[in-house]
Scaffold this motif. Sequence first.
Motif, PDB file in Angstrom:
ATOM      1  N   LEU A 136       0.821  -1.212   0.000  1.00 11.53           N
ATOM      2  CA  LEU A 136       0.000   0.000   0.000  1.00 11.53           C
ATOM      3  C   LEU A 136       0.854   1.260   0.000  1.00 11.53           C
ATOM      4  CD1 LEU A 136      -2.673  -1.118   2.626  1.00 11.53           C
ATOM      5  CD2 LEU A 136      -2.871  -1.172   0.133  1.00 11.53           C
ATOM      6  N   PHE A 137       2.144   1.129   0.337  1.00  4.63           N
ATOM      7  CA  PHE A 137       3.045   2.283   0.396  1.00  4.63           C
ATOM      8  C   PHE A 137       4.084   2.264  -0.735  1.00  4.63           C
ATOM      9  CE2 PHE A 137       1.802   1.278   4.800  1.00  4.63           C
ATOM     10  CZ  PHE A 137       1.215   2.480   5.181  1.00  4.63           C
ATOM     11  N   LEU A 138       3.941   1.331  -1.670  1.00  5.51           N
ATOM     12  CA  LEU A 138       5.005   1.164  -2.664  1.00  5.51           C
ATOM     13  C   LEU A 138       5.089   2.326  -3.644  1.00  5.51           C
ATOM     14  CD1 LEU A 138       5.020  -2.672  -3.416  1.00  5.51           C
ATOM     15  CD2 LEU A 138       6.326  -1.340  -1.741  1.00  5.51           C
ATOM     16  N   ASP A 139       4.001   3.049  -3.829  1.00  7.61           N
ATOM     17  CA  ASP A 139       4.094   4.260  -4.652  1.00  7.61           C
ATOM     18  C   ASP A 139       5.043   5.268  -4.011  1.00  7.61           C
ATOM     19  OD1 ASP A 139       2.554   3.809  -6.953  1.00  7.61           O
ATOM     20  OD2 ASP A 139       0.687   4.158  -5.878  1.00  7.61           O
ATOM     21  N   ASP A 140       5.025   5.345  -2.675  1.00  3.56           N
ATOM     22  CA  ASP A 140       5.947   6.238  -1.971  1.00  3.56           C
ATOM     23  C   ASP A 140       7.393   5.829  -2.231  1.00  3.56           C
ATOM     24  OD1 ASP A 140       3.682   7.440  -0.935  1.00  3.56           O
ATOM     25  OD2 ASP A 140       3.791   6.382   0.981  1.00  3.56           O
ATOM     26  N   VAL A 141       7.644   4.522  -2.172  1.00  2.75           N
ATOM     27  CA  VAL A 141       8.994   4.010  -2.420  1.00  2.75           C
ATOM     28  C   VAL A 141       9.429   4.314  -3.844  1.00  2.75           C
ATOM     29  CG1 VAL A 141      10.381   1.907  -2.570  1.00  2.75           C
ATOM     30  CG2 VAL A 141       8.765   2.199  -0.684  1.00  2.75           C
ATOM     31  N   SER A 142       8.542   4.037  -4.804  1.00  4.85           N
ATOM     32  CA  SER A 142       8.869   4.293  -6.211  1.00  4.85           C
ATOM     33  C   SER A 142       9.175   5.759  -6.443  1.00  4.85           C
ATOM     34  CB  SER A 142       7.701   3.854  -7.110  1.00  4.85           C
ATOM     35  OG  SER A 142       7.431   2.482  -6.979  1.00  4.85           O
ATOM     36  N   GLU A 151      12.573   7.435  -7.968  1.00  4.81           N
ATOM     37  CA  GLU A 151      12.494   8.224  -9.205  1.00  4.81           C
ATOM     38  C   GLU A 151      13.046   9.634  -9.011  1.00  4.81           C
ATOM     39  OE1 GLU A 151       8.441   5.806 -10.510  1.00  4.81           O
ATOM     40  OE2 GLU A 151       8.332   7.921  -9.938  1.00  4.81           O
ATOM     41  N   THR A 152      12.666  10.279  -7.906  1.00  2.06           N
ATOM     42  CA  THR A 152      13.113  11.661  -7.701  1.00  2.06           C
ATOM     43  C   THR A 152      14.571  11.738  -7.260  1.00  2.06           C
ATOM     44  OG1 THR A 152      12.233  11.598  -5.437  1.00  2.06           O
ATOM     45  CG2 THR A 152      10.799  12.493  -7.153  1.00  2.06           C
ATOM     46  N   THR A 153      15.076  10.672  -6.620  1.00  3.04           N
ATOM     47  CA  THR A 153      16.465  10.669  -6.156  1.00  3.04           C
ATOM     48  C   THR A 153      17.434  10.381  -7.296  1.00  3.04           C
ATOM     49  OG1 THR A 153      15.802   9.928  -3.949  1.00  3.04           O
ATOM     50  CG2 THR A 153      18.113   9.622  -4.568  1.00  3.04           C
ATOM     51  N   HIS A 154      17.137   9.353  -8.074  1.00  2.00           N
ATOM     52  CA  HIS A 154      18.090   8.895  -9.096  1.00  2.00           C
ATOM     53  C   HIS A 154      17.742   9.337 -10.514  1.00  2.00           C
ATOM     54  CE1 HIS A 154      20.374   6.486  -6.278  1.00  2.00           C
ATOM     55  NE2 HIS A 154      19.259   5.950  -5.830  1.00  2.00           N
ATOM     56  N   TYR A 155      16.527   9.832 -10.723  1.00  2.00           N
ATOM     57  CA  TYR A 155      16.119  10.287 -12.058  1.00  2.00           C
ATOM     58  C   TYR A 155      15.429  11.650 -11.938  1.00  2.00           C
ATOM     59  CZ  TYR A 155      16.876   5.297 -12.656  1.00  2.00           C
ATOM     60  OH  TYR A 155      17.430   4.031 -12.633  1.00  2.00           O
ATOM     61  N   PRO A 156      16.128  12.623 -11.348  1.00  2.00           N
ATOM     62  CA  PRO A 156      15.483  13.911 -11.030  1.00  2.00           C
ATOM     63  C   PRO A 156      15.091  14.728 -12.257  1.00  2.00           C
ATOM     64  CG  PRO A 156      17.852  14.040 -10.644  1.00  2.00           C
ATOM     65  CD  PRO A 156      17.542  12.596 -10.939  1.00  2.00           C
ATOM     66  N   GLY A 171       6.564   9.001 -12.102  1.00  2.00           N
ATOM     67  CA  GLY A 171       5.398   8.234 -12.529  1.00  2.00           C
ATOM     68  C   GLY A 171       4.146   8.629 -11.768  1.00  2.00           C
ATOM     69  N   ARG A 172       3.014   8.124 -12.243  1.00  2.00           N
ATOM     70  CA  ARG A 172       1.737   8.417 -11.588  1.00  2.00           C
ATOM     71  C   ARG A 172       1.469   7.393 -10.492  1.00  2.00           C
ATOM     72  NH1 ARG A 172      -2.628   5.135 -12.912  1.00  2.00           N
ATOM     73  NH2 ARG A 172      -2.095   3.498 -14.414  1.00  2.00           N
ATOM     74  N   ASP A 173       0.926   7.854  -9.377  1.00  2.00           N
ATOM     75  CA  ASP A 173       0.495   6.935  -8.324  1.00  2.00           C
ATOM     76  C   ASP A 173      -0.741   6.182  -8.792  1.00  2.00           C
ATOM     77  OD1 ASP A 173       2.523   7.950  -6.846  1.00  2.00           O
ATOM     78  OD2 ASP A 173       1.265   9.059  -5.435  1.00  2.00           O
TER      79      ASP A 173
END
Length: 228
Positions: A87-93, A97-102, A107-109
């Motif tokens: 249920l929290f995996l969108d947060d992880v993704s 994404e923002t850390t390594h592909y700024p 992506g969309r939640d």
Amino acid sequence: MISSAYLAFSQSFSQPFRSVLWKSLGITLLLLALIWAGSQAGLSHLLSMEDVLPGWAETVASILAGLGVVFGLWFLIVPVSAVVASLFLDDVSRVVETTHYPREEPGRDLPVAEAVAQALRFLGVVIGVNLLVLLMVPLLGLGFIIFFPANGYLLGREYFEQAALRFRNPEDVKALRKRHGAKIFLCGLVIACFIAVPILNLLTPLFATAFMVHVHKKLSGSTPTNIE
């Protein structure tokens, strides 16, 4: 694949990931406590019924039932924590994404209904994984032969689709998965090895999600930045 696994593993212990881990484990422990309380109440009611068992048999049944509940809770902790974490995996993704592909659009939640459906799919997959773990004991070596390829496919498919659906429609995701099936299967084997390690397997949803975000990005032609 190795670099993606390394990035995912190192980030699994970062503060944002720890936040998700503690939230998911807290909810998991609460659910298991409720299951424990309900099981104990049900067993106490059954064993207190008159004329059901003689005294010695009631004692044995009580001990066996207690052990069964403990074993059941031990079996459930990994699948339940995985489902809660899903249920929290969108947060992880989003963190990956923002850390390594700024420089790229995140992506969309997933919508709530889709996230719940994804959680139920995770439930089926993870319970299947853990049932195979149990089979490894009586089947010995055969269990290992079954466990890793089966779960390499299942876990690789589920986590890859979860990462890719943030950027693609379901048809494109399935086509991409089929086109790179061998690579995704090998990545799934890495996740299967991870989930086979006690205690560490509680981190599986976080590691696998981050890992497959990197894999999907790499298959899409992206290169990670901000690598420490």
